[in-house]
Design a protein around this motif. Structure first.
Motif, PDB file in Angstrom:
ATOM      1  N   ILE A 183       0.827  -1.207   0.000  1.00 17.41           N
ATOM      2  CA  ILE A 183       0.000   0.000   0.000  1.00 17.41           C
ATOM      3  C   ILE A 183       0.861   1.256   0.000  1.00 17.41           C
ATOM      4  O   ILE A 183       0.606   2.200  -0.752  1.00 17.41           O
ATOM      5  CB  ILE A 183      -0.948  -0.005   1.212  1.00 17.41           C
ATOM      6  CG1 ILE A 183      -1.896  -1.204   1.101  1.00 17.41           C
ATOM      7  CG2 ILE A 183      -1.710   1.309   1.330  1.00 17.41           C
ATOM      8  CD1 ILE A 183      -2.676  -1.510   2.359  1.00 17.41           C
ATOM      9  N   ASP A 184       1.893   1.293   0.849  1.00 11.50           N
ATOM     10  CA  ASP A 184       2.729   2.496   0.959  1.00 11.50           C
ATOM     11  C   ASP A 184       4.122   2.114   1.433  1.00 11.50           C
ATOM     12  O   ASP A 184       4.291   1.152   2.184  1.00 11.50           O
ATOM     13  CB  ASP A 184       2.094   3.477   1.945  1.00 11.50           C
ATOM     14  CG  ASP A 184       2.695   4.879   1.873  1.00 11.50           C
ATOM     15  OD1 ASP A 184       3.364   5.198   0.881  1.00 11.50           O
ATOM     16  OD2 ASP A 184       2.471   5.647   2.827  1.00 11.50           O
ATOM     17  N   VAL A 185       5.110   2.884   0.982  1.00  9.51           N
ATOM     18  CA  VAL A 185       6.502   2.690   1.376  1.00  9.51           C
ATOM     19  C   VAL A 185       7.130   4.057   1.570  1.00  9.51           C
ATOM     20  O   VAL A 185       7.031   4.918   0.690  1.00  9.51           O
ATOM     21  CB  VAL A 185       7.303   1.919   0.305  1.00  9.51           C
ATOM     22  CG1 VAL A 185       8.765   1.815   0.686  1.00  9.51           C
ATOM     23  CG2 VAL A 185       6.708   0.547   0.076  1.00  9.51           C
ATOM     24  N   LYS A 186       7.765   4.265   2.718  1.00 14.71           N
ATOM     25  CA  LYS A 186       8.479   5.512   2.989  1.00 14.71           C
ATOM     26  C   LYS A 186       9.816   5.176   3.630  1.00 14.71           C
ATOM     27  O   LYS A 186       9.878   4.387   4.571  1.00 14.71           O
ATOM     28  CB  LYS A 186       7.711   6.403   3.974  1.00 14.71           C
ATOM     29  CG  LYS A 186       6.344   6.815   3.515  1.00 14.71           C
ATOM     30  CD  LYS A 186       6.406   8.049   2.669  1.00 14.71           C
ATOM     31  CE  LYS A 186       5.033   8.589   2.387  1.00 14.71           C
ATOM     32  NZ  LYS A 186       4.475   8.228   1.138  1.00 14.71           N
ATOM     33  N   TYR A 187      10.887   5.774   3.128  1.00 18.35           N
ATOM     34  CA  TYR A 187      12.186   5.715   3.792  1.00 18.35           C
ATOM     35  C   TYR A 187      12.444   7.094   4.376  1.00 18.35           C
ATOM     36  O   TYR A 187      12.218   8.107   3.708  1.00 18.35           O
ATOM     37  CB  TYR A 187      13.296   5.352   2.809  1.00 18.35           C
ATOM     38  CG  TYR A 187      13.392   3.875   2.546  1.00 18.35           C
ATOM     39  CD1 TYR A 187      13.985   3.023   3.474  1.00 18.35           C
ATOM     40  CD2 TYR A 187      12.883   3.321   1.383  1.00 18.35           C
ATOM     41  CE1 TYR A 187      14.077   1.665   3.235  1.00 18.35           C
ATOM     42  CE2 TYR A 187      12.976   1.961   1.143  1.00 18.35           C
ATOM     43  CZ  TYR A 187      13.575   1.141   2.068  1.00 18.35           C
ATOM     44  OH  TYR A 187      13.668  -0.213   1.839  1.00 18.35           O
ATOM     45  N   ILE A 188      12.917   7.133   5.599  1.00 23.88           N
ATOM     46  CA  ILE A 188      13.123   8.385   6.324  1.00 23.88           C
ATOM     47  C   ILE A 188      14.559   8.410   6.830  1.00 23.88           C
ATOM     48  O   ILE A 188      15.051   7.413   7.353  1.00 23.88           O
ATOM     49  CB  ILE A 188      12.150   8.465   7.523  1.00 23.88           C
ATOM     50  CG1 ILE A 188      10.704   8.351   7.030  1.00 23.88           C
ATOM     51  CG2 ILE A 188      12.381   9.737   8.339  1.00 23.88           C
ATOM     52  CD1 ILE A 188       9.742   7.872   8.093  1.00 23.88           C
ATOM     53  N   LYS A 189      15.213   9.545   6.682  1.00 23.51           N
ATOM     54  CA  LYS A 189      16.555   9.729   7.237  1.00 23.51           C
ATOM     55  C   LYS A 189      16.416  10.537   8.519  1.00 23.51           C
ATOM     56  O   LYS A 189      15.739  11.570   8.537  1.00 23.51           O
ATOM     57  CB  LYS A 189      17.438  10.479   6.239  1.00 23.51           C
ATOM     58  CG  LYS A 189      18.859  10.683   6.711  1.00 23.51           C
ATOM     59  CD  LYS A 189      19.662  11.370   5.599  1.00 23.51           C
ATOM     60  CE  LYS A 189      21.123  11.490   5.946  1.00 23.51           C
ATOM     61  NZ  LYS A 189      21.885  12.073   4.824  1.00 23.51           N
ATOM     62  N   ARG A 190      17.052  10.089   9.581  1.00 19.93           N
ATOM     63  CA  ARG A 190      17.011  10.842  10.845  1.00 19.93           C
ATOM     64  C   ARG A 190      17.858  12.092  10.672  1.00 19.93           C
ATOM     65  O   ARG A 190      19.073  12.020  10.516  1.00 19.93           O
ATOM     66  CB  ARG A 190      17.543   9.996  11.993  1.00 19.93           C
ATOM     67  CG  ARG A 190      17.476  10.752  13.308  1.00 19.93           C
ATOM     68  CD  ARG A 190      17.921   9.878  14.475  1.00 19.93           C
ATOM     69  NE  ARG A 190      17.818  10.652  15.703  1.00 19.93           N
ATOM     70  CZ  ARG A 190      18.853  10.945  16.474  1.00 19.93           C
ATOM     71  NH1 ARG A 190      20.058  10.512  16.180  1.00 19.93           N
ATOM     72  NH2 ARG A 190      18.685  11.657  17.563  1.00 19.93           N
ATOM     73  N   THR A 191      17.194  13.248  10.719  1.00 24.61           N
ATOM     74  CA  THR A 191      17.876  14.529  10.508  1.00 24.61           C
ATOM     75  C   THR A 191      17.726  15.478  11.692  1.00 24.61           C
ATOM     76  O   THR A 191      18.334  16.544  11.694  1.00 24.61           O
ATOM     77  CB  THR A 191      17.320  15.233   9.261  1.00 24.61           C
ATOM     78  OG1 THR A 191      15.900  15.411   9.421  1.00 24.61           O
ATOM     79  CG2 THR A 191      17.601  14.427   8.003  1.00 24.61           C
ATOM     80  N   HIS A 192      16.883  15.114  12.667  1.00 21.66           N
ATOM     81  CA  HIS A 192      16.616  15.984  13.807  1.00 21.66           C
ATOM     82  C   HIS A 192      16.596  15.164  15.099  1.00 21.66           C
ATOM     83  O   HIS A 192      16.480  13.942  15.060  1.00 21.66           O
ATOM     84  CB  HIS A 192      15.255  16.673  13.663  1.00 21.66           C
ATOM     85  CG  HIS A 192      15.215  17.689  12.585  1.00 21.66           C
ATOM     86  ND1 HIS A 192      15.199  17.368  11.243  1.00 21.66           N
ATOM     87  CD2 HIS A 192      15.201  19.036  12.645  1.00 21.66           C
ATOM     88  CE1 HIS A 192      15.161  18.479  10.534  1.00 21.66           C
ATOM     89  NE2 HIS A 192      15.160  19.504  11.363  1.00 21.66           N
ATOM     90  N   ARG A 193      16.686  15.855  16.226  1.00 19.07           N
ATOM     91  CA  ARG A 193      16.535  15.250  17.541  1.00 19.07           C
ATOM     92  C   ARG A 193      15.859  16.260  18.455  1.00 19.07           C
ATOM     93  O   ARG A 193      15.865  17.459  18.184  1.00 19.07           O
ATOM     94  CB  ARG A 193      17.886  14.832  18.128  1.00 19.07           C
ATOM     95  CG  ARG A 193      18.785  16.015  18.473  1.00 19.07           C
ATOM     96  CD  ARG A 193      20.015  15.579  19.250  1.00 19.07           C
ATOM     97  NE  ARG A 193      20.835  16.708  19.610  1.00 19.07           N
ATOM     98  CZ  ARG A 193      20.643  17.516  20.651  1.00 19.07           C
ATOM     99  NH1 ARG A 193      19.631  17.322  21.464  1.00 19.07           N
ATOM    100  NH2 ARG A 193      21.462  18.515  20.904  1.00 19.07           N
ATOM    101  N   GLN A 194      15.278  15.767  19.548  1.00 16.84           N
ATOM    102  CA  GLN A 194      14.704  16.655  20.556  1.00 16.84           C
ATOM    103  C   GLN A 194      15.809  17.103  21.507  1.00 16.84           C
ATOM    104  O   GLN A 194      16.715  16.320  21.817  1.00 16.84           O
ATOM    105  CB  GLN A 194      13.623  15.928  21.352  1.00 16.84           C
ATOM    106  CG  GLN A 194      12.412  15.587  20.544  1.00 16.84           C
ATOM    107  CD  GLN A 194      11.645  16.812  20.089  1.00 16.84           C
ATOM    108  OE1 GLN A 194      11.793  17.919  20.605  1.00 16.84           O
ATOM    109  NE2 GLN A 194      10.824  16.643  19.082  1.00 16.84           N
ATOM    110  N   LYS A 195      15.736  18.335  21.964  1.00 16.74           N
ATOM    111  CA  LYS A 195      16.710  18.814  22.949  1.00 16.74           C
ATOM    112  C   LYS A 195      16.569  18.009  24.233  1.00 16.74           C
ATOM    113  O   LYS A 195      17.526  17.442  24.733  1.00 16.74           O
ATOM    114  CB  LYS A 195      16.481  20.305  23.210  1.00 16.74           C
ATOM    115  CG  LYS A 195      17.429  20.917  24.202  1.00 16.74           C
ATOM    116  CD  LYS A 195      17.139  22.406  24.358  1.00 16.74           C
ATOM    117  CE  LYS A 195      17.992  23.028  25.439  1.00 16.74           C
ATOM    118  NZ  LYS A 195      17.618  24.428  25.680  1.00 16.74           N
TER     119      LYS A 195
END
Length: 115
Positions: free
Chosen positions: A36-48
């Motif tokens: 149905i769906d495919v997403k690849y995500i790169k970790r680019t942020h973090r929480q303080k």
């Protein structure tokens, strides 16, 4: 609906190779029945920290990667059988190229929708 979330840790020097491979793999996945769906995500942020989250502060952009780059796959499929067929075929087709980019085996989470 059946879902897979996979967390990958890639070698820093393999970023271009793995991101190119992700585009190829995503296109292949989307062409398969039951996907149905495919997403690849790169970790680019973090929480303080948690207080920053409670205060509504935006996340902090990562400026460098230390030892690895983290990627996430999100994939939605019709059912477990579609997942089984897809994984068998994909491993035969992509495993060696994929594995040489990783620092460790991926963490794979599987499950059904609640809402």
């Amino acid at each position: 609906m059946f879902n897979e979330i996979c967390i990958y840790e890639a070698k820093i020097e393999k970023q271009d190779e793995i991101e190119s491979l992700m585009k190829e793999v995503a296109e292949f996945y989307l062409s398969q029945p039951g996907v149905i769906d495919v997403k690849y995500i790169k970790r680019t942020h973090r929480q303080k920290d948690f207080n920053a989250v409670k205060a509504g502060e935006p996340p902090i952009r990562l400026t460098r990667f230390v030892g690895k780059v983290t990627y996430i796959l999100y994939m939605a499929l019709e059912d477990e059988e579609a997942h089984a067929r897809l994984c068998k075929t994909a491993l035969e087709k992509f495993y060696k190229r994929w594995n040489r980019c990783l620092t460790t085996m991926p963490k794979i989470l599987l499950g059904e929708n609640i809402v």
